[in-house]
Write a protein that holds these residues in place. Structure first.
Motif, PDB file in Angstrom:
ATOM      1  N   GLY A  66      -7.329  13.919   5.154  1.00  0.00           N
ATOM      2  CA  GLY A  66      -8.409  13.020   5.542  1.00  0.00           C
ATOM      3  C   GLY A  66      -8.394  11.649   4.892  1.00  0.00           C
ATOM      4  O   GLY A  66      -9.305  10.857   5.089  1.00  0.00           O
ATOM      5  N   ARG A  67      -7.347  11.361   4.138  1.00  0.00           N
ATOM      6  CA  ARG A  67      -7.277  10.063   3.471  1.00  0.00           C
ATOM      7  C   ARG A  67      -6.808   8.976   4.439  1.00  0.00           C
ATOM      8  O   ARG A  67      -6.025   9.242   5.344  1.00  0.00           O
ATOM      9  N   PRO A  68      -7.273   7.736   4.232  1.00  0.00           N
ATOM     10  CA  PRO A  68      -6.885   6.639   5.120  1.00  0.00           C
ATOM     11  C   PRO A  68      -5.394   6.293   5.031  1.00  0.00           C
ATOM     12  O   PRO A  68      -4.735   6.535   4.027  1.00  0.00           O
ATOM     13  N   VAL A  69      -4.906   5.696   6.124  1.00  0.00           N
ATOM     14  CA  VAL A  69      -3.543   5.174   6.194  1.00  0.00           C
ATOM     15  C   VAL A  69      -3.651   3.655   6.147  1.00  0.00           C
ATOM     16  O   VAL A  69      -4.433   3.063   6.888  1.00  0.00           O
ATOM     17  N   VAL A  70      -2.866   3.023   5.275  1.00  0.00           N
ATOM     18  CA  VAL A  70      -2.874   1.568   5.155  1.00  0.00           C
ATOM     19  C   VAL A  70      -1.531   1.039   5.635  1.00  0.00           C
ATOM     20  O   VAL A  70      -0.482   1.396   5.103  1.00  0.00           O
ATOM     21  N   TYR A  71      -1.579   0.158   6.649  1.00  0.00           N
ATOM     22  CA  TYR A  71      -0.389  -0.528   7.127  1.00  0.00           C
ATOM     23  C   TYR A  71      -0.344  -1.880   6.425  1.00  0.00           C
ATOM     24  O   TYR A  71      -1.327  -2.615   6.431  1.00  0.00           O
ATOM     25  N   TRP A  72       0.777  -2.198   5.815  1.00  0.00           N
ATOM     26  CA  TRP A  72       0.900  -3.417   5.008  1.00  0.00           C
ATOM     27  C   TRP A  72       2.296  -3.994   5.153  1.00  0.00           C
ATOM     28  O   TRP A  72       3.163  -3.393   5.766  1.00  0.00           O
ATOM     29  N   VAL A 108       0.309  -1.082  14.448  1.00  0.00           N
ATOM     30  CA  VAL A 108      -0.537  -2.216  14.065  1.00  0.00           C
ATOM     31  C   VAL A 108      -0.741  -3.148  15.256  1.00  0.00           C
ATOM     32  O   VAL A 108      -1.862  -3.623  15.499  1.00  0.00           O
ATOM     33  N   ARG A 109       0.318  -3.417  16.014  1.00  0.00           N
ATOM     34  CA  ARG A 109       0.176  -4.271  17.205  1.00  0.00           C
ATOM     35  C   ARG A 109      -0.775  -3.642  18.219  1.00  0.00           C
ATOM     36  O   ARG A 109      -1.584  -4.335  18.837  1.00  0.00           O
ATOM     37  N   ALA A 110      -0.690  -2.323  18.380  1.00  0.00           N
ATOM     38  CA  ALA A 110      -1.577  -1.634  19.321  1.00  0.00           C
ATOM     39  C   ALA A 110      -3.039  -1.734  18.881  1.00  0.00           C
ATOM     40  O   ALA A 110      -3.939  -1.834  19.719  1.00  0.00           O
ATOM     41  N   ALA A 111      -3.275  -1.753  17.596  1.00  0.00           N
ATOM     42  CA  ALA A 111      -4.644  -1.817  17.074  1.00  0.00           C
ATOM     43  C   ALA A 111      -5.200  -3.232  17.018  1.00  0.00           C
ATOM     44  O   ALA A 111      -6.410  -3.418  16.928  1.00  0.00           O
ATOM     45  N   THR A 117      -1.328  -7.874  12.308  1.00  0.00           N
ATOM     46  CA  THR A 117      -2.288  -8.262  11.281  1.00  0.00           C
ATOM     47  C   THR A 117      -2.437  -7.129  10.279  1.00  0.00           C
ATOM     48  O   THR A 117      -2.793  -6.009  10.639  1.00  0.00           O
ATOM     49  N   VAL A 118      -2.175  -7.441   9.033  1.00  0.00           N
ATOM     50  CA  VAL A 118      -2.281  -6.460   7.959  1.00  0.00           C
ATOM     51  C   VAL A 118      -3.157  -7.037   6.853  1.00  0.00           C
ATOM     52  O   VAL A 118      -3.273  -8.254   6.739  1.00  0.00           O
ATOM     53  N   PRO A 119      -3.767  -6.214   6.037  1.00  0.00           N
ATOM     54  CA  PRO A 119      -3.735  -4.756   6.093  1.00  0.00           C
ATOM     55  C   PRO A 119      -4.603  -4.225   7.225  1.00  0.00           C
ATOM     56  O   PRO A 119      -5.682  -4.737   7.484  1.00  0.00           O
ATOM     57  N   THR A 120      -4.087  -3.221   7.864  1.00  0.00           N
ATOM     58  CA  THR A 120      -4.850  -2.472   8.850  1.00  0.00           C
ATOM     59  C   THR A 120      -5.007  -1.068   8.282  1.00  0.00           C
ATOM     60  O   THR A 120      -4.027  -0.406   7.974  1.00  0.00           O
ATOM     61  N   VAL A 121      -6.248  -0.670   8.107  1.00  0.00           N
ATOM     62  CA  VAL A 121      -6.552   0.631   7.511  1.00  0.00           C
ATOM     63  C   VAL A 121      -7.086   1.538   8.604  1.00  0.00           C
ATOM     64  O   VAL A 121      -8.041   1.186   9.307  1.00  0.00           O
ATOM     65  N   THR A 129      -9.185  -3.770  10.576  1.00  0.00           N
ATOM     66  CA  THR A 129      -8.295  -4.850  10.167  1.00  0.00           C
ATOM     67  C   THR A 129      -8.888  -5.616   9.001  1.00  0.00           C
ATOM     68  O   THR A 129     -10.029  -6.073   9.067  1.00  0.00           O
ATOM     69  N   ASN A 130      -8.098  -5.738   7.934  1.00  0.00           N
ATOM     70  CA  ASN A 130      -8.464  -6.469   6.726  1.00  0.00           C
ATOM     71  C   ASN A 130      -9.856  -6.100   6.224  1.00  0.00           C
ATOM     72  O   ASN A 130     -10.706  -6.972   6.026  1.00  0.00           O
ATOM     73  N   PRO A 131     -10.108  -4.818   5.974  1.00  0.00           N
ATOM     74  CA  PRO A 131     -11.428  -4.420   5.485  1.00  0.00           C
ATOM     75  C   PRO A 131     -11.610  -4.823   4.024  1.00  0.00           C
ATOM     76  O   PRO A 131     -10.645  -5.070   3.303  1.00  0.00           O
TER      77      PRO A 131
END
Length: 144
Positions: A66-72, A108-111, A117-121, A129-131
């Motif tokens: 259940g932990r988040p995934v971070v794209y960077w 990331v492009r799909a989102a 655009t990163v970070p996407t969580v 995006t960029n939280p």
């Protein structure tokens, strides 16, 4: 892999060049310049981030724990801000380097309407995006 190290290597080379040029007139100033460029290189390198995994593995692990995934990506000032502000809790997230994983870049492009655009969580399947780092920390603690 090499793409992630271009900026840090350029920073080290620039620091060395400036330090070398100023060394004869002021060794102290040369040391300060070199130190500053080395710190900048370290901050912009992949070394400050936890080990990246592939998007498929990150999604599998996230589904289990259940932990988040971070794209960077390396060199992104917003990713660096997120990583530093999260501190030790950043190691509990699943990190995907989009420069090393084409599937991660596609996610990331799909989102983000075609933008990388990163970070996407991604939390519970929803991309953010960029939280704000505090929000990410809250998401992590609520899933612990």
């Amino acid at each position: 892999m090499m793409r992630a190290w271009i900026l840090p290597l350029l920073l080290v080379l620039c620091g060395s060049a400036i330090g070398g040029l100023t060394y004869t007139s002021s060794p102290g100033t040369a040391a300060v310049f070199l130190s500053a460029f080395l710190v900048l290189a370290a901050v912009h390198s992949p070394l400050i981030f936890p080990r990246s995994i592939g998007v498929a593995e990150a999604q599998r692990r996230s589904a289990v724990d259940g932990r988040p995934v971070v794209y960077w990506r390396p060199g992104c000032k917003y990713c660096i801000r997120l990583r530093i502000r999260l501190g030790r809790s950043a190691r509990r997230l699943h990190w995907v380097d989009i420069w090393r994983d084409p599937e991660g870049a596609a996610a990331v492009r799909a989102a983000n309407d075609g933008n990388e655009t990163v970070p996407t969580v991604v939390v519970a399947g929803l991309p953010h995006t960029n939280p704000h780092p505090e929000w990410v920390r809250e998401q992590l603690s609520s899933r612990a």
